[in-house]
Scaffold this motif. Structure first.
Motif, PDB file in Angstrom:
ATOM      1  N   THR A 329       0.838  -1.206   0.000  1.00  0.00           N
ATOM      2  CA  THR A 329       0.000   0.000   0.000  1.00  0.00           C
ATOM      3  C   THR A 329       0.870   1.252   0.000  1.00  0.00           C
ATOM      4  O   THR A 329       0.567   2.238  -0.673  1.00  0.00           O
ATOM      5  CB  THR A 329      -0.924   0.002   1.229  1.00  0.00           C
ATOM      6  N   LEU A 330       1.970   1.216   0.738  1.00  0.00           N
ATOM      7  CA  LEU A 330       2.917   2.329   0.738  1.00  0.00           C
ATOM      8  C   LEU A 330       3.452   2.576  -0.671  1.00  0.00           C
ATOM      9  O   LEU A 330       3.512   3.722  -1.143  1.00  0.00           O
ATOM     10  CB  LEU A 330       4.060   2.031   1.711  1.00  0.00           C
ATOM     11  N   GLN A 331       3.842   1.508  -1.353  1.00  0.00           N
ATOM     12  CA  GLN A 331       4.337   1.654  -2.716  1.00  0.00           C
ATOM     13  C   GLN A 331       3.268   2.263  -3.625  1.00  0.00           C
ATOM     14  O   GLN A 331       3.560   3.116  -4.475  1.00  0.00           O
ATOM     15  CB  GLN A 331       4.770   0.288  -3.255  1.00  0.00           C
ATOM     16  N   SER A 332       2.026   1.817  -3.425  1.00  0.00           N
ATOM     17  CA  SER A 332       0.933   2.352  -4.223  1.00  0.00           C
ATOM     18  C   SER A 332       0.742   3.844  -3.966  1.00  0.00           C
ATOM     19  O   SER A 332       0.494   4.625  -4.900  1.00  0.00           O
ATOM     20  CB  SER A 332      -0.349   1.594  -3.919  1.00  0.00           C
ATOM     21  N   MET A 333       0.873   4.260  -2.704  1.00  0.00           N
ATOM     22  CA  MET A 333       0.733   5.676  -2.368  1.00  0.00           C
ATOM     23  C   MET A 333       1.779   6.517  -3.084  1.00  0.00           C
ATOM     24  O   MET A 333       1.478   7.576  -3.663  1.00  0.00           O
ATOM     25  CB  MET A 333       0.887   5.867  -0.847  1.00  0.00           C
ATOM     26  N   VAL A 334       3.014   6.076  -3.024  1.00  0.00           N
ATOM     27  CA  VAL A 334       4.106   6.836  -3.648  1.00  0.00           C
ATOM     28  C   VAL A 334       3.853   6.965  -5.150  1.00  0.00           C
ATOM     29  O   VAL A 334       3.987   8.050  -5.740  1.00  0.00           O
ATOM     30  CB  VAL A 334       5.456   6.153  -3.369  1.00  0.00           C
TER      31      VAL A 334
END
Length: 804
Positions: A329-334
């Motif tokens: 999810t963090l990767q998706s946010m970035v």
């Protein structure tokens, strides 16, 4: 040329002929600060004029002192002549404030730095610039950047959701550019349009026009005295009114600077637009990170977006694990933030893109904007919690230094502005008792610092068995400003608190309340809680004077309860000099108070039904005080006065209360109390309402007398048996009020006695317990009476007779 043409605006801003350079800024804008730094390095001005109150000018050198860590604020305090005119004025400075960067750069270049706005306490500066009274009073306000017809039209044209996002997209996104002339020309064009769309009447009403007259006057003075280029740095909204030459360069009336200004620590929470701050940008912690990237002070290998989102996830893992999102999810946010920036034509994601990426990647359900806890946590994270710092030896009153030193010695953290919780074992741990007294004193001197969340009521004894107190506290700019404001009253918190309490005594006299014993005892209790032993003698002398002059029994008996609680606390807490100062003086004071009450008790014989409520409250307070098995005051004078009341002709309700009090203090036993009450009820047999009022008086102080004496219950039952249905209905409201004092168990006990007297079985009682409440019962009884009357009119009276 159009006023919105940046090229045309640039010609007006940077006037080579007059060697004047105008820089329109937005307060606390990193983009404005960075471009301004580069511009000053190129222009190398001899004088830098900044929109800031002229009386703050002496603080400029303090801002640059080694060890000053923004955010800080210049503050101006009202003097005695300004009482009631606004509050403390704040001029906050953070690292990315263009004004602060200008001061730093000008000092480095050897230029003169001057503030050119009206003095901070000028009436035009005190016109209320707050949406709420609890917000700081500021000499700058920038709401025109966020709303209005022009901002709405620009948002509709560009697709930005609001004025803050519009500013970020148009200007903060250009922070890394090198064309400072073009940047400020665009800011100037934008601000000119905002100015053109403003209501002239509003500009007059909010002090804008006299402020600009002051700025023009200062500019003209600088022109007359200059030896080189002049840089003028003002809020962009003012710049259009300052560029052109004016002949009205005289200073407004009252513009002479009076310096009552200080430098204090400030914090990002107070600096946040979302908390009501009237200038700058929201979430200052975010823009602080942007500024660090712009000037290259961090060595992070990641992008700003990665740095913020990775840091936020780590923060959640530590502080709010239930909200933590996964690494994918963090990767998706970035990735989402980066693509949104590209779509919106931005060089990198900004504040809006970060929130949009968080919401689209980590929140799946429908939400109201801003209502999801993850969004709230992200807002707090980007707000930041930094509290500025000042070096030792800064020009601060001794009160602030000593207060901070004492707080730290008691284990209270002042390193940031985050509210903290402290549990205090006030009776068993002397250091905790000292901390409690310090916090109570701070409640007097600087109320924003601390709040007691729970603990025993140390005035009236509610939950007196609690051993622990819970406090929340936080150091903030408002605390430092309050301490500065009180610095003239002393050098320690307790010295100042003593001065404030003495002043409150004087206020009581001015309000005609000097003889109010209860108010005076409340002040004494506050002084005790705060450990202000130095005020004990003065306060107790004033309280003693009030006791001698007060003629209101309710205030005197309430004062006795407070004084008794004070004495109990003085005996229970570990003794120190402050507690001993009160403990030594209390006995004589309580002796005088008890004798004064005994002297006035006979006056209750003159009380009528209209005033009986206050008299009952007096007796209830006296019952509470005399319940102490070892009272710290003489009880015999009170017992003698009460004995006299028992033989006096009193209001029925007061009669019941006096009987109850006499039983409670063992002047008579419960058997005699029952006999007296039964006799009183019998005497009022022809006036059932008086009988119920007598019972109500007993219930107010000692309902157990009624419950425990079957003869009293029988007398009441006989009374009800003698009245008809309508009489019972008339008595019902009073009866409900009287019985409201009983607990459910006591009500059941009375019901059982009455039921037994009438031969009712347990089944009958169970049925009665399902009877509706008194109002419904009254309605049913009235309906029964109407039916009875109707049947009689219809010749059906025989139906009303019981079956043989």
């Amino acid at each position: 040329m159009s006023v919105l043409d940046p090229a045309a605006t640039a010609i007006r801003l940077f006037d080579a002929e007059r060697n004047l350079h105008f820089f329109p800024i937005r307060h606390h804008s990193p983009a404005c600060a960075l471009h301004l730094r580069e511009a000053l390095r190129v222009i190398r001005p001899s004088a830098v004029l900044i929109e800031g109150p002229v009386d703050f000018e002496p603080l400029i050198t303090e801002l640059l002192a080694p060890g000053v860590v923004p955010p800080v604020a210049m503050v101006a305090l009202p003097d005695a002549a300004e009482k009631g005119r606004g509050g403390t004025t704040y001029y906050p400075i953070c690292r990315h404030s263009p004004e602060f960067v200008a001061i730093q750069q000008a000092t480095e270049l050897g230029a003169t730095v001057r503030f050119i706005d009206l003095p901070s306490r000028h009436p035009a500066m005190l016109s209320d610039r707050r949406d709420r009274q609890d917000q700081p009073l500021l000499p700058m306000r920038e709401t025109m950047f966020d709303r209005g017809a022009y901002v709405e039209a620009m948002c509709a044209r560009t697709g930005f959701r609001d004025g803050l996002a519009l500013w970020d997209g148009l200007f903060e996104a250009r922070a890394r550019g090198t064309d400072w002339r073009g940047f400020f020309a665009s800011v100037g064009a934008y601000c000119s349009a905002l100015r053109a769309a403003s209501d002239p009447d509003e500009l007059e009403a909010d002090g804008t026009l006299p402020r600009e007259a002051m700025m023009r006057s200062c500019i003209q003075e600088a022109i007359a005295a200059r030896s080189g280029p002049i840089a003028i740095i003002t809020g962009g909204f003012h710049t259009p009114a300052l560029i052109d030459a004016h002949t009205d360069a005289s200073r407004p009336a009252g513009a002479a600077a009076r310096s009552n200004a200080w430098l204090v620590r400030y914090d990002f929470r107070a600096l946040d637009r979302l908390n009501g701050y009237g200038a700058g940008l929201p979430l200052p912690g975010f823009y602080e990170r942007v500024w660090q990237r712009l000037i290259g002070t961090d060595d992070a290998q990641s992008t700003l977006t990665e740095d913020i989102l990775v840091g936020f996830r780590a923060h959640l893992i530590e502080k709010e694990p239930a909200l933590t999102f996964s690494f994918p999810t963090l990767q998706s946010m970035v990735e989402t933030a980066r693509r949104l920036a590209e779509l919106r034509g931005l060089s990198e994601p900004g504040r809006t893109e970060l929130f949009d990426a968080l919401q689209s990647s980590a929140i799946k359900q429908e939400i109201e904007v801003g209502a999801h806890p993850l969004l709230a946590a992200f807002t707090t994270y980007l707000q930041g919690d930094r509290l500025g710092d000042l070096p030792p030896g800064s020009r601060l009153p001794p009160l602030i230094e000593r207060t901070g030193s004492e707080a730290r010695s008691l284990g209270l953290s002042l390193d940031d502005a985050i509210p903290k919780t402290r549990e205090l074992d006030i009776y068993r741990k002397p250091r905790h008792g000292q901390t409690s007294r310090f916090l109570y004193a701070m409640r007097l001197v600087a109320p924003p610092f601390a709040e007691r969340v729970k603990g025993p009521d140390r005035v009236y004894g509610f939950r007196a068995d609690m051993l622990m107190e819970t406090w929340t506290y936080a150091w903030s700019p408002a605390v430092e400003a309050a301490l500065i404001e009180r610095a003239g009253d002393g050098e320690t918190v307790r010295d100042v608190a003593a001065a404030l309490l003495i002043r409150r005594l004087e206020d009581l006299e001015q309000e005609g309340q000097r003889n109010n014993a209860e108010a005076a005892f409340n002040l004494l209790s506050i002084a005790f809680d705060a450990g202000i032993g130095s005020a004990a003698e003065t306060l107790i002398a004033a309280v003693s004077e009030a006791v001698g002059a007060d003629t209101q029994l309710l205030r005197l008996t309430n004062a006795l309860v407070i004084g008794q609680a004070l004495n109990s606390r003085a005996r229970a807490m570990p003794s120190d000099a402050a507690i001993k100062a009160f403990a030594d003086l209390l006995p004589a004071l309580l002796d005088r108070l008890a004798r004064r009450i005994a002297e006035l008790l006979p006056d209750l014989a003159a009380v009528n039904a209209d005033n009986v409520g206050g008299a009952i409250a007096c007796l209830a307070a006296l019952a509470e005080a005399m319940a102490d098995p070892d009272p710290p005051f003489p009880t015999q004078p009170l017992r003698d006065a009460l004995q006299g009341l028992m033989s006096a002709q009193l209001d029925p309700q007061l009669t019941g209360a006096v009987i109850a009090l006499a039983a409670l203090v063992s002047l008579i036993d419960e058997a005699e109390a029952g006999q007296r009450l039964s006799a009183a009820l019998a005497g009022a047999f022809e006036r059932p309402g008086d009988a119920i009022r007598t019972l109500s008086g007993v219930m107010a102080l000692a309902p157990q007398l009624f419950v425990n004496d079957s003869s009293v219950i029988t007398a009441i039952d006989d009374l009800f048996g003698a009245v008809d249905d309508q009489g019972f209905l008339d008595l019902l409201p009073q009866l409900r009020m009287a019985f409201a004092e009983l607990s459910p168990q006591e009500t059941d006990k009375v019901a059982a006695i009455v039921a037994a007297a009438h031969g009712a079985s347990e089944d009958d009682l169970a049925l009665l317990q399902r009877v509706p409440d008194a109002r419904v019962l009254a309605d049913h009884l009235m309906l029964s009476e109407r039916l009875r009357s109707q049947w009689q009119a219809d010749g059906l009276a025989a139906w009303l007779e019981p079956a043989p």
